[in-house]
Design an enzyme around this catalytic site. Structure first.
Site, PDB file in Angstrom:
ATOM      1  N   ASP A   1       3.740  -5.982  -5.306  1.00 21.09           N
ATOM      2  CA  ASP A   1       4.734  -5.271  -6.120  1.00 21.09           C
ATOM      3  C   ASP A   1       6.132  -5.455  -5.532  1.00 21.09           C
ATOM      4  OD1 ASP A   1       5.743  -3.571  -8.040  1.00 21.09           O
ATOM      5  OD2 ASP A   1       4.454  -1.868  -7.539  1.00 21.09           O
TER       6      ASP A   1
ATOM      7  N   ASP B   1       4.762  -2.055 -16.901  1.00 23.27           N
ATOM      8  CA  ASP B   1       4.181  -0.740 -16.639  1.00 23.27           C
ATOM      9  C   ASP B   1       3.845  -0.039 -17.941  1.00 23.27           C
ATOM     10  OD1 ASP B   1       4.091  -0.769 -13.942  1.00 23.27           O
ATOM     11  OD2 ASP B   1       5.960   0.307 -13.619  1.00 23.27           O
TER      12      ASP B   1
END
Ligand code: DGJ
Length: 747
Positions: free
Chosen positions: A480, A550
């Site tokens: 990430d 997301d």
């Protein structure tokens, strides 16, 4: 596939029967562009394609006796500024304290089978002989004693040229590069629609179109990452180009850092495309014998519309960019605990999720953020890559062992490029954070960025991650990156070299990826950057899949996945079914529609199976089975967009196996229509017209031509009166059709 070189006339023709790319050496020694587009027959001379004409009296020209030779009107391969071309250049460089107009003149060329790699950079590659040919053209600037190499590769059967440039300082004095693009492409007119992918967090890669006009239009990133906001992709399509027909030129940058893609339309309506590292805040010092290599630029020409463009990119990235070991491997169906628990978990909770996921048929359990240091929220501990034993009382290895014992693979989240000010790492090495020492550091999500331009930082992260991979037998890593870079400054670089920071940063990221993926080739990497903030081909070279966004809301995902499919193969898109109300939009969509959208990607779940009803559990078991049956088709097939969510209430797409023997179709309708039309069909594409297909294994047979010309019948929609026979209704409907070739059936 052929590269014709006429050494006398100094002409180069790269062709593979689908495209031609032609250039030559002009009378001043620079390279002139002649043609890029649909394949042309090879002929003895192409020089007539360089049109000379007397420019206006006000034009400037390097030769007094040849005013027609004016760089302002000549199409070029790698232009410079300052000698009668007033457009923005591909390169600008100088000796340290001396202004100079580069004058690179043709020196020689080299033909290569295949394609050389680009040191330290992700790039397309070949694994078979005869898959590609490369020509390297060498130009020299005698004053600077610099050698410029332009690399051109053509691939067998693909309407693609890849380009890059490198520069070597062969002199005694230091050179400074102020701008060096990967490629420049001069097109003869401006009759194009400028098409690109833009967005932000939670709505990445929406399709944007606008008419190309006089002046400069550009997309870019100065965030230190390719960004949520503009993907390093640009297409110039003709106004009449559709998904299935017409011409389009596409440009894609194999790079994950700051970039610029611009089109400059001049006063003669020609269009210059430049693509490369953003020149703003960029400079690079070259000492004697040093070289600089630009990232690679992919150029596509499609005469089969946007679908043709996308399929060219998909094939290139599947066959020549993602790590070869993942090309033919099935990727595991995963469950990720992020939306199920956020930071609030312990070993028991995780094992409960894993156990019920295993019963659903899931294959990989991924532990997301919050397993390390003292991280119980997003304010601390990035950088402290050791397990939190309060949460995981038997450590990561203990948890991994129990997950594996359930018959699941184990995967883990990292954010290697970041450090929390509240962390042991930051206390020990405050100078490892990016930032100017005399200014406050701007925070993003309460964190700072580690200076990946430093090899000691990269080494440290490598040791930490390699140790955890070994200790836990990890199968998967989600890498990430949740903030962009501010106060770009490395305490390790001299003031004069700070212009190198951004590029050195991303080279450090690539280096860590390179070391980990070559040492642990069986670990599957999924790239992520606060969702899809670094979904680019540079990352794909190391990580064959990326967390698309997301935003897991099925309706939003239609747009995000549709846009992403312009460039990236669908099997590269992490796409998960999550719970409702959705955590990003608060929308409630049917479980079937969430799965029907997520099937067109690398499938998984982002929820707590312990909270599902028994009805949902059996539906999910079927979904998992369904995906397992079809994932090879999704991985290898040709993807076609049929209806766009950007232009209508309905979306449709399909994937067809290369041999056209099977296909999977997804159809989605966001809002219900009151009293809808009686005949609702969806016209398919990409099938074999004379093949008989069975739909949904239900004994209904159709020729491919009927499915493409008349369409497939959509189930009856609720209309207020047909309650007993309606097969669908309400908002957020969707339908999946599976088509299989059936031999020996007479219809
Ligand atoms: C952003 C990612 O996109 C999410 O999936 C999740 O991993 C969080 N970061 C964790 O902090």
């Amino acid at each position: 596939m052929q590269i014709h070189v006429d050494s006398e006339k100094k002409q180069f023709h790269l062709t593979n029967g689908r495209i031609s790319y032609i250039f030559h050496v002009m009378k001043n020694g620079q390279l002139g562009h002649l043609y890029f587009g649909k394949a042309l027959q090879h002929r003895a001379d192409f020089s007539h394609l360089q049109r000379y004409d007397l420019p206006t009296p006000a034009s400037c020209h390097p030769y007094e006796d040849d005013p027609a030779f004016c760089l302002e009107t000549l199409r070029q391969e790698y232009p410079v500024y300052g000698n009668s071309d007033f457009r923005e250049p591909a390169i600008s460089l100088r000796k340290e304290h001396l202004r100079h107009i580069p004058h690179f003149q043709y020196d020689s060329f080299q033909l290569l089978e295949g394609k050389p790699s680009l040191e330290g950079l992700p790039a397309t590659f070949t694994s078979e002989k005869d898959e590609a040919k490369t020509v390297q053209v060498i130009l020299k600037d005698p004053f600077l004693q610099a050698e410029l190499t332009l690399n051109y590769t053509i691939f067998r059967d693909k309407p693609v040229i890849t380009r890059s440039a490198s520069l070597k300082n062969g002199g005694e004095e230091k050179l400074i590069i102020d701008r060096m693009m990967g490629a420049s492409l001069d097109l003869p007119d401006k009759d194009f629609i400028f098409t690109h992918l833009a967005g932000t967090w939670s709505r990445e890669r929406h399709v944007k179109e606008r008419k190309l006009e006089s002046g400069i239009q550009s997309i870019s990133s100065l965030r230190g990452a390719s960004s949520h906001h503009h993907n390093p992709f640009l297409a110039l399509k003709r106004p009449d180009t559709t998904e299935h027909s017409g011409s389009v030129f596409a440009v894609n940058h194999i790079y994950s850092g700051n970039f610029l893609m611009q089109v400059e339309v001049d006063h003669y309506d020609t269009s210059r495309v430049l693509a490369g590292i953003h020149p703003y805040d960029f400079s690079w010092e070259l000492n004697t014998d040093d070289s600089f290599q630009t990232p690679e630029v992919v150029l596509v020409y499609s005469d089969q519309g946007l679908n043709g463009m996308s399929q060219a990119l998909h094939n290139l990235y599947r066959e020549n960019l993602i790590p070869a070991q993942w090309r033919k491997k099935e990727r595991p169906i995963l469950i990720n605990n992020w939306e199920a628990t956020y930071f609030d978990f312990n070993e028991e909770k995780l094992l409960d999720i894993a156990k019920s996921a295993k019963e659903l048929g899931v294959e990989l359990f991924v532990l997301d953020d919050g397993w390390f240091g003292k991280r119980n929220d997003d304010t601390t501990s990035l950088g402290d890559w050791y397990e939190n034993v309060t949460k995981l009382h038997e450590g990561l290895a203990g948890l991994a062992g129990k997950i594996n014992a359930l018959g699941l693979k184990f995967g883990l989240w990292f954010e290697p490029e970041m450090v929390s000010p509240k962390s042991n790492l930051y206390q020990e090495h405050p100078d490892w954070a990016v930032g100017l020492p005399h200014l406050p550091h701007t925070l993003g999500r309460n964190q700072l960025v580690l200076d990946f331009s430093r090899s000691d930082v990269v080494d440290y992260l490598y040791e930490k991650m390699a140790d955890i991979i070994k200790r836990t037998g990890l199968s998967y890593i989600k890498w990430d990156m949740n903030r962009n870079i501010t106060e770009p400054f490395s305490q390790k670089l001299s003031t004069e070299r700070q212009g190198e920071f951004f590029h050195r940063y991303i080279l450090g990221v690539y280096q860590l990826y390179e070391r980990l993926t070559s040492e642990f080739p069986d670990v599957l990497f999924e790239s992520c950057a606060g969702g899809g903030g670094r979904f680019d081909p540079g990352m794909m070279y190391y990580a064959p899949q990326a967390w698309t966004s997301d935003d897991t809301d099925a309706v939003e995902r239609l747009k995000i996945q549709y846009g992403t499919s312009y460039v990236f193969p669908i099997y590269s898109m992490g796409s998960h079914v999550s719970t409702v109300p959705n955590h990003q939009t608060y929308r409630i969509t049917p479980l079937s529609t969430r799965a029907n959208t997520a099937y067109f990607g690398t499938f998984g779940y982002e929820l707590d199976p312990g909270k599902l009803s028994s009805l949902e559990i059996s539906e999910i078991k079927e979904q998992v089975e369904f995906y397992k049956k079809h994932r090879c088709l999704i991985r290898d097939g040709n993807f076609y967009r049929i209806l766009s969510p950007f232009f209508s209430n309905e979306t449709a797409w399909m994937v067809v196996s290369k041999d056209q023997s099977e296909a999977l179709v997804g159809w989605y309708k966001v809002l219900a229509t009151p009293n809808p039309p009686k005949q609702q069909t969806l016209k398919l594409t990409g099938l074999d017209a004379s093949t008989v297909y069975e739909v949904n294994n239900e004994g209904q047979f159709y020729f491919g031509d009927e499915l493409m010309q008349v369409g497939i019948q959509l189930p009856t929609e609720f209309n207020g009166a047909n309650g007993r026979i309606a097969e669908r209704g309400g908002d957020y409907q969707s339908q999946i059709f599976y088509l299989k070739r059936t031999d020996g059936v007479n219809i």
